[in-house]
Write an enzyme that holds these catalytic residues in place. Structure first.
Site, short mmCIF file in Angstrom:
data_model
loop_
_atom_site.label_atom_id
_atom_site.label_comp_id
_atom_site.label_asym_id
_atom_site.label_seq_id
_atom_site.Cartn_x
_atom_site.Cartn_y
_atom_site.Cartn_z
N LEU A 116 17.66 23.05 9.63
CA LEU A 116 17.19 21.70 9.34
C LEU A 116 17.22 20.79 10.56
O LEU A 116 16.46 19.82 10.63
CB LEU A 116 18.03 21.08 8.21
N GLY A 159 22.19 18.61 16.43
CA GLY A 159 22.62 17.47 17.21
C GLY A 159 23.44 17.93 18.40
O GLY A 159 23.49 19.12 18.72
N GLY A 160 24.08 16.98 19.05
CA GLY A 160 24.87 17.33 20.21
C GLY A 160 26.09 18.17 19.91
O GLY A 160 26.59 18.89 20.78
N MET A 161 26.56 18.10 18.67
CA MET A 161 27.81 18.77 18.33
C MET A 161 27.64 19.91 17.33
O MET A 161 28.42 20.85 17.31
CB MET A 161 28.79 17.73 17.76
N ALA A 162 26.63 19.83 16.48
CA ALA A 162 26.51 20.81 15.40
C ALA A 162 25.06 21.08 15.07
O ALA A 162 24.17 20.27 15.38
CB ALA A 162 27.25 20.33 14.16
N LYS A 171 26.87 22.51 7.87
CA LYS A 171 26.94 21.92 9.21
C LYS A 171 27.88 22.80 10.03
O LYS A 171 29.06 22.92 9.72
CB LYS A 171 27.47 20.48 9.14
N ASP A 176 29.89 4.41 12.19
CA ASP A 176 28.51 4.71 12.55
C ASP A 176 27.58 4.51 11.35
O ASP A 176 26.64 5.28 11.14
CB ASP A 176 28.40 6.14 13.07
#
Length: 327
Positions: free
Chosen positions: A15, A18-21, A41, A145
């Site tokens: 899907l 991102g930068g982490m997952a 995730k 956030d």
């Protein structure tokens, strides 16, 4: 070729990342033909051996596993498969709020529907802010956030707060380094901009910005450079919504001003207090809205997209089933 798996989940489609997952659409199988779609995730492989990133991911997992509220995405499992760490969450059929804004336009969404969605976000935040550990110790969760990107609206009108990836909580093994800014510049509270300690009132400010944008019918921050935005935010010099939208009902303008007060002592002291005043305003409105109205808006705006995604999922599931039978 066998289908990819992570733990007990069979990967159907990717899907996003991102930068982490990376985020995966998966299927869980059970007895007697039971199948369930879930979102997994997964911490990126190259970060799984970094103690800091692993601690951040597991902190998010720890918080997510404790959250259980209709206005927060539900987490079903936190686990690992060898060196692969993952969080399994409910699959939501709908769209992020920022995608709805792009498709429909803020000014084409009724104020009451805007307020309904914001009030639901605040309900989810109140649950997170009041969360305690199993021994009763307050976790003091702060999302840090909240933004339209992290609000998901389903086709049946449910509003869900997502992504506690940079949330702050008591007892977290990872720590924000001094001077490190976390959160989206456009929405952060003044104390976040100053890299000070934050509490639930930082999230109240952020939702205040979302209310400002709903009332003004536009983004608060557009093409300004980040340093200018930060300087104005820290100085408490953001424009009042009255300055850009003089026709806004006075009651709502006052609510927005209080939510965005530069001094957190002057804001609503909890998400619940903020939600309550919005609910009272909605109750007095001539146009009563509920989840059905929100759902109709999203469904109508994304009818073609909904059909396309449904077809894609069906094709992916069919292909994965055929692959599994050939193993």
């Amino acid at each position: 070729m066998s289908a990819e798996r992570i733990g007990k989940y069979r990967v159907i489609a990717k899907l996003g990342q991102g930068g982490m997952a990376r985020v995966l659409l998966t299927m869980s199988h059970g007895p007697h033909g039971f199948n369930k779609l879930l979102v997994v995730k997964e911490l990126r492989e190259e970060l799984a051996h970094d103690p800091d990133f692993l601690a951040m991911f597991l902190d998010e997992a720890r918080i997510a596993a404790r959250l259980n509220h209709p206005n927060i995405v539900q987490t079903y499992e936190v686990g690992s498969d060898g060196d692969r760490y993952f969080i399994a969450m409910e699959y939501l059929e709908g769209q992020p709020l920022n995608a709805l804004f792009r498709r429909v336009g803020r000014k084409n969404i009724s104020l009451e529907i805007h307020l309904r969605m914001i009030a639901d976000v605040l309900a989810g935040l109140e649950h997170a802010h009041k969360l305690s550990d199993f021994d009763g110790t307050p976790l003091n969760v702060v999302h840090r956030d909240v933004s339209p990107q992290n609000v998901f609206v389903t086709y049946d009108g449910s509003v869900k707060l997502v992504d506690f990836g940079i949330a702050k909580a008591a007892g977290a093994s990872s720590r924000t380094q001094e001077g490190m800014l976390k959160g989206k510049i456009s929405y952060i509270a003044p104390e976040q901009a100053r890299c000070e300690g934050v509490d639930a009132r930082a999230d109240v400010f952020t939702v205040g910005v979302m209310l400002w944008e709903a009332l003004a019918g536009r983004r608060m921050v557009t093409r300004e450079d980040e340093m200018s935005v930060l300087a104005r935010r820290m100085a408490g010099q953001d424009q009042s919504v009255r300055e850009v939208a003089p026709d806004v009902p006075a009651e709502l303008a006052s609510i927005c001003d209080k939510a965005m007060a530069p001094n957190r002592e002057d804001r609503f002291q909890s998400a619940r207090e903020f939600q309550d005043v919005l609910e009272r305003y909605l109750a007095s409105s001539d146009f009563r809205v509920g989840s059905k109205d929100v759902g109709a808006l999203v469904s109508n705006a994304f009818e073609d997209e909904r059909i396309r995604i449904k077809t894609t999922i069906e094709e992916q599931v069919k292909g994965a089933n055929q692959s599994e039978r050939l193993e």
